[in-house]
Design a protein around this motif. Structure first.
Motif, PDB file in Angstrom:
ATOM      1  N   UNK A 189       7.545  -2.058  -4.833  1.00  0.00           N
ATOM      2  CA  UNK A 189       8.132  -3.039  -3.923  1.00  0.00           C
ATOM      3  C   UNK A 189       8.053  -4.481  -4.449  1.00  0.00           C
ATOM      4  N   UNK A 190       8.363  -4.645  -5.721  1.00  0.00           N
ATOM      5  CA  UNK A 190       8.461  -5.985  -6.286  1.00  0.00           C
ATOM      6  C   UNK A 190       9.598  -6.755  -5.621  1.00  0.00           C
ATOM      7  N   UNK A 191      10.585  -6.040  -5.087  1.00  0.00           N
ATOM      8  CA  UNK A 191      11.660  -6.717  -4.355  1.00  0.00           C
ATOM      9  C   UNK A 191      11.109  -7.475  -3.145  1.00  0.00           C
ATOM     10  N   UNK A 192      10.110  -6.901  -2.480  1.00  0.00           N
ATOM     11  CA  UNK A 192       9.491  -7.587  -1.336  1.00  0.00           C
ATOM     12  C   UNK A 192       8.779  -8.851  -1.807  1.00  0.00           C
ATOM     13  N   UNK A 193       8.093  -8.771  -2.919  1.00  0.00           N
ATOM     14  CA  UNK A 193       7.401  -9.939  -3.472  1.00  0.00           C
ATOM     15  C   UNK A 193       8.398 -11.030  -3.848  1.00  0.00           C
ATOM     16  N   UNK A 221      15.178  -4.860  -9.532  1.00  0.00           N
ATOM     17  CA  UNK A 221      14.374  -6.020  -9.147  1.00  0.00           C
ATOM     18  C   UNK A 221      14.978  -7.316  -9.701  1.00  0.00           C
ATOM     19  N   UNK A 222      15.538  -7.259 -10.890  1.00  0.00           N
ATOM     20  CA  UNK A 222      16.157  -8.460 -11.452  1.00  0.00           C
ATOM     21  C   UNK A 222      17.390  -8.870 -10.666  1.00  0.00           C
ATOM     22  N   UNK A 223      18.098  -7.913 -10.085  1.00  0.00           N
ATOM     23  CA  UNK A 223      19.241  -8.264  -9.234  1.00  0.00           C
ATOM     24  C   UNK A 223      18.784  -9.029  -7.996  1.00  0.00           C
ATOM     25  N   UNK A 224      17.649  -8.637  -7.431  1.00  0.00           N
ATOM     26  CA  UNK A 224      17.090  -9.377  -6.289  1.00  0.00           C
ATOM     27  C   UNK A 224      16.696 -10.782  -6.730  1.00  0.00           C
ATOM     28  N   UNK A 225      16.065 -10.893  -7.892  1.00  0.00           N
ATOM     29  CA  UNK A 225      15.660 -12.194  -8.447  1.00  0.00           C
ATOM     30  C   UNK A 225      16.866 -13.130  -8.581  1.00  0.00           C
ATOM     31  N   UNK A 226      17.964 -12.592  -9.116  1.00  0.00           N
ATOM     32  CA  UNK A 226      19.164 -13.420  -9.269  1.00  0.00           C
ATOM     33  C   UNK A 226      19.780 -13.759  -7.927  1.00  0.00           C
TER      34      UNK A 226
END
Length: 351
Positions: A189-193, A221-226
């Motif tokens: 769940x790095x997306x939550x972070x 997860x990189x898509x969430x970061x962007x």
């Protein structure tokens, strides 16, 4: 005692992840107590790990190996030998694959479902099942219908502290640095972070999130970061050496892993040994391992953001949690846990 360890898990940290770290630490600690450990690992390596693992297990019956007093198969490995030789057999489950399945889909789900069926056979055929937490023991019972003794994960505190001392990296006073270390699976769940970090940016512009590790879901997860436009707030460090990892623990102000499925979580022990306060999710084995952790609601970025904000703003709280973690991690020091492992399996050998 002569032990045979059976595992298809890659014996290096990049691909073997926490499972490798746990097996290696246990091996070293048992050797220090006078036990002799021999490994059975795959001889043939295939492009698809599940295929390699199945081939390894299906051919174990014909593998010649030195005599031993006890054989230990890790996770699903050894299901073809369990209950079929005169040597007592332990199924040591570092995680419960059937429990991990709920976070997967597609081909990954299909391959893990096949492994879970093999792991169920392993647990039912073994003379003894060992899980790393009471949470995992309950999952073994629920999914596989077998009882499990509990022997926790372990950390070689003396070696880890030497490594930390040899790789100093003081925290940057101008930043609030949060470290996360994991294999990049969806259940971590790095997306939550990342979403919590996006919520924190307006209130905590000095925030820096450093992520160590790689894995199959990194692209997600990189898509969430962007999408959250986090830019340089996040540093993707990938796989690193143990020396660099120690420096990253030294550099951070706090550690965070909001995983929703952990059979234990060795990285929490590493963070405790480094004297870092920890924010995590109140899920799976995490509350059991981290009674002193600052726990957020699972899958809730706002709850996690609030926990991290409390840590950023309250130096006394950080110091208190760090001190509690240093005391707690002593429970999991390698010599004590290895002795507990031997005590747990010794009745099988005597019998």
């Amino acid at each position: 005692m002569r032990l045979r360890f059976i595992t298809a898990t890659p014996l290096e940290v990049r691909r073997g992840s926490g499972t490798f770290v746990g097996i290696r630490s246990l091996t070293d600690a048992l050797a220090a107590l006078g036990a002799e450990v021999h490994f059975l690992t795959p001889r043939l390596h295939l492009p698809v790990f599940t295929a390699e693992r199945l081939l390894f297990n299906e051919t174990l019956r014909w593998r010649a190996a030195p005599p031993c007093d006890l054989q230990v198969g890790f996770d699903m490995d050894g299901y073809r030998l369990a209950g079929r030789t005169s040597v007592p057999h332990v199924a040591a489950l570092k995680g419960v694959i059937a429990d991990e399945l709920r976070f997967q889909k597609g081909l990954t789900y299909a391959s893990m479902a096949l492994q879970a069926r093999c792991e169920a056979l392993h647990a039912r055929r073994a003379d003894l099942v060992i899980a790393t937490s009471h949470y995992s023991a309950a999952q073994v019972r629920s999914h596989y219908g077998a009882d499990a003794a509990v022997v926790p994960e372990l950390i070689d505190l003396a070696s880890w502290r030497r490594l930390l001392a040899a790789n100093p990296a003081p925290p940057d006073a101008a930043k609030f640095t949060v470290l996360s270390v994991c294999r990049l699976y969806r259940r971590k769940r790095i997306d939550v972070l990342l979403r919590a970090a996006a919520m924190l940016k307006p209130r905590l512009p000095q925030l820096e999130l450093r992520i160590v590790g790689d894995g199959p879901e990194r692209g997600e997860f990189e898509r969430v970061w962007r999408a959250e436009r986090l830019g340089d707030t996040v540093r993707w460090l990938g796989d690193v050496s143990t020396e660099t990892l120690a420096a990253e623990y030294n550099r951070c102000d706090a550690f965070c892993l909001p995983s929703e499925q952990e059979g234990f979580g060795i990285v929490f022990l590493e963070a405790m040994a480094a004297g870092k306060p920890i924010a995590a999710a109140r899920a799976a084995a995490v509350p059991e391992v981290l009674p002193q952790g600052l726990l957020a609601e699972p899958g809730d970025p706002a709850s996690l953001a609030e926990a991290l904000y409390r840590l950023a703003c309250d130096q006394a709280l950080r110091a208190s949690l760090a001190a509690a973690g240093r005391a707690r991690v002593e429970t999991f020091d390698a010599p004590a846990v290895a002795r507990r492992f031997l005590d747990t399996v010794s009745s099988l050998v005597r019998r």
